[in-house]
Design an enzyme around this catalytic site. Structure first.
Site, PDB file in Angstrom:
ATOM      1  N   ASN A   1     -93.968 117.596 -21.419  1.00  0.00           N
ATOM      2  CA  ASN A   1     -94.856 116.764 -22.262  1.00  0.00           C
ATOM      3  C   ASN A   1     -95.832 117.606 -23.088  1.00  0.00           C
ATOM      4  O   ASN A   1     -97.042 117.451 -23.010  1.00  0.00           O
ATOM      5  CB  ASN A   1     -95.602 115.727 -21.418  1.00  0.00           C
ATOM      6  CG  ASN A   1     -96.506 116.340 -20.367  1.00  0.00           C
ATOM      7  OD1 ASN A   1     -96.336 117.492 -19.980  1.00  0.00           O
ATOM      8  ND2 ASN A   1     -97.477 115.573 -19.904  1.00  0.00           N
TER       9      ASN A   1
ATOM     10  N   ASP B   1     -98.389 119.697  -9.735  1.00  0.00           N
ATOM     11  CA  ASP B   1     -98.781 118.841 -10.876  1.00  0.00           C
ATOM     12  C   ASP B   1    -100.055 119.403 -11.536  1.00  0.00           C
ATOM     13  O   ASP B   1    -100.932 118.649 -11.966  1.00  0.00           O
ATOM     14  CB  ASP B   1     -98.988 117.383 -10.453  1.00  0.00           C
ATOM     15  CG  ASP B   1     -99.029 116.430 -11.649  1.00  0.00           C
ATOM     16  OD1 ASP B   1     -98.751 116.880 -12.779  1.00  0.00           O
ATOM     17  OD2 ASP B   1     -99.351 115.255 -11.443  1.00  0.00           O
TER      18      ASP B   1
END
Ligand SMILES: [Zn+2]
Length: 428
Positions: A90, A303
């Site tokens: 992303n 993450d």
């Protein structure tokens, strides 16, 4: 000097041994190895692990270099004991073509701190409508095998099915960010007692669980492989456990923060605790720890989600979601899993190196600490105790939820193919 002798380290937490590195590989593991011609690293009392592998890192380059670059992100990774990270898609532009994944791959090679394996987007622009060029990204120099729209869920069941079918041909995997979008519109935190009290829009567990249930069934139906990103609820654990018992080819990850923090922290309205998926309840935390211990959850993934100051230092509703994690992951795992007796160091090596490398199909990482293997190694001073000070981070961003919190363990050395990237706790 190309030889390094790591002397008296507890390899995977076992009895003290010497590890001799020659060039890029481990030459020998044993006791009383000769230090002749070698630089010596005294490692008595320290734990030696295979270099950590993170299947879920956001490096933000290209496009958001104000929060992180491949260089600063790989420096943060090395500081945290990582020798390889998978970079999420992303970015701006999205990593949905061979050109973008090759750019990220090349930047990783140039950094020299940590290997970077790009993850390709599942759909064009992460828009969930049209499959990206999965085959071209796989065949590119980056050799992509993991695909994810992370940050967004591949919520269209037909697109998800096609993606699973497509990657099956070359042994790839779809890593799903499980979040049913209609059930989380306007959501700000976990849906439960705390969200009701605070009057913040709730993010129900079922939004995650319903997608996981659908996707394990889709994976079974087409005979493909699915990986569940950042599993965060007790119910998700039950679904993955059921799927595995049925023989479905599913793997799952948990983040360090979901192993430690709960939604009670949101009462502070400090956006440093705002994350996707949200912090859940104590019951969820305990279920996640147990699942990581018994192997239902396969791996820990950070993450790592860097954000610049201005995107986090604002009111709760406006703040970006995510936390940095590369430089604190191992300490949180030591605190929540090792010091609770749920996992030994061999288990940590499995969940943070061997298995993430296997899921991602990454050769040369996640290998045993034995002769002939690549010298990707992490040396940990597990007796260390100290407060987390983000001012010392190598990451460009500071959005850690652990500032001022005492955590155990410190990476003193990291070796990437025999070359020290961290020495005495400092970047080389
Ligand atoms: Zn995600």
């Amino acid at each position: 000097m190309s030889k390094i002798l790591i002397r008296g380290a507890q390899v995977l937490g076992g009895a003290p041994q010497d590890v001799l590195i020659d060039g890029e590989v481990i030459e020998a593991v044993g006791s009383g190895l000769s230090a002749e011609g070698a630089e010596v690293v005294e490692a008595a009392g320290k734990v030696l692990l295979p270099g950590l592998v993170d299947l879920h890192t956001h490096l933000r380059e290209p496009g958001r270099e104000d929060s992180e670059t491949v260089l600063t992100g790989t420096r943060a990774a090395a500081s945290g004991g990582y020798t390889a990270v998978f970079a999420m898609a992303n970015t701006f532009p999205v990593a949905d073509t061979a050109g973008v994944v090759e750019q990220v791959y090349r930047l990783g090679k140039e950094s020299g701190y940590c290997d970077v394996q790009p993850i390709g987007a599942v759909t064009v622009g992460l828009e969930g409508r049209k499959l990206a060029e999965l085959g071209a990204m796989h065949e590119s120099a980056a050799g992509v095998t993991v695909f994810s729209d992370d940050g967004k869920c591949v919520d269209d069941a037909v697109i998800m099915r096609r993606a699973l079918e497509y990657v099956k041909a070359f042994g790839g995997v779809i890593a799903q960010h499980a979040q049913e979008p209609r059930l989380t519109e306007g959501a700000q935190m976990n849906e439960g007692v705390v969200s009701a009290e605070l009057g913040l829009g709730g993010w129900p567990a079922v939004a995650e669980e319903s997608i996981i249930a659908r996707d394990v069934l889709l994976a079974e139906h087409v005979g493909s492989r699915v990986h569940i990103c950042h599993l965060s609820t007790a119910g998700s654990v039950e679904i993955v456990r059921w799927a595995k018992s049925r023989g479905i080819d599913v793997t799952a990850e948990v983040t360090p923060h979901h192993l430690l923090l709960t939604d009670e922290l949101v009462r502070s309205y400090n956006p440093v605790y705002k994350v996707n998926p949200p912090l859940r309840t104590e019951r969820d935390v305990l279920a996640l720890r147990e699942a990581l211990a018994d192997g239902t959850i396969d791996i820990v993934a950070t993450d790592h989600a860097p954000h610049p100051h201005e995107d986090k230092d604002c009111e709760w509703a406006a703040a970006a979601m995510g936390m940095v994690g590369l430089e604190t992951a191992l300490s949180v795992v030591q605190h929540t899993m090792v010091e609770t007796g749920l996992l030994d160091w061999a288990g940590v090596a499995d969940r943070m190196s061997f298995t993430p490398a296997r899921i991602g199909g990454l050769a040369g990482h996640g290998r045993p600490v034995s002769a002939g293997e690549p010298a990707n190694l992490t040396l940990v001073d597990s007796a260390y105790r100290g407060e987390v000070d983000p001012a010392g981070f190598a990451s460009r961003s500071r959005n850690t939820p652990y500032e001022g919190r005492e955590l155990p363990g410190r990476v003193t050395h990291t070796f990437l193919r025999g070359r020290a990237t961290v020495v005495d706790g400092k970047l080389a």
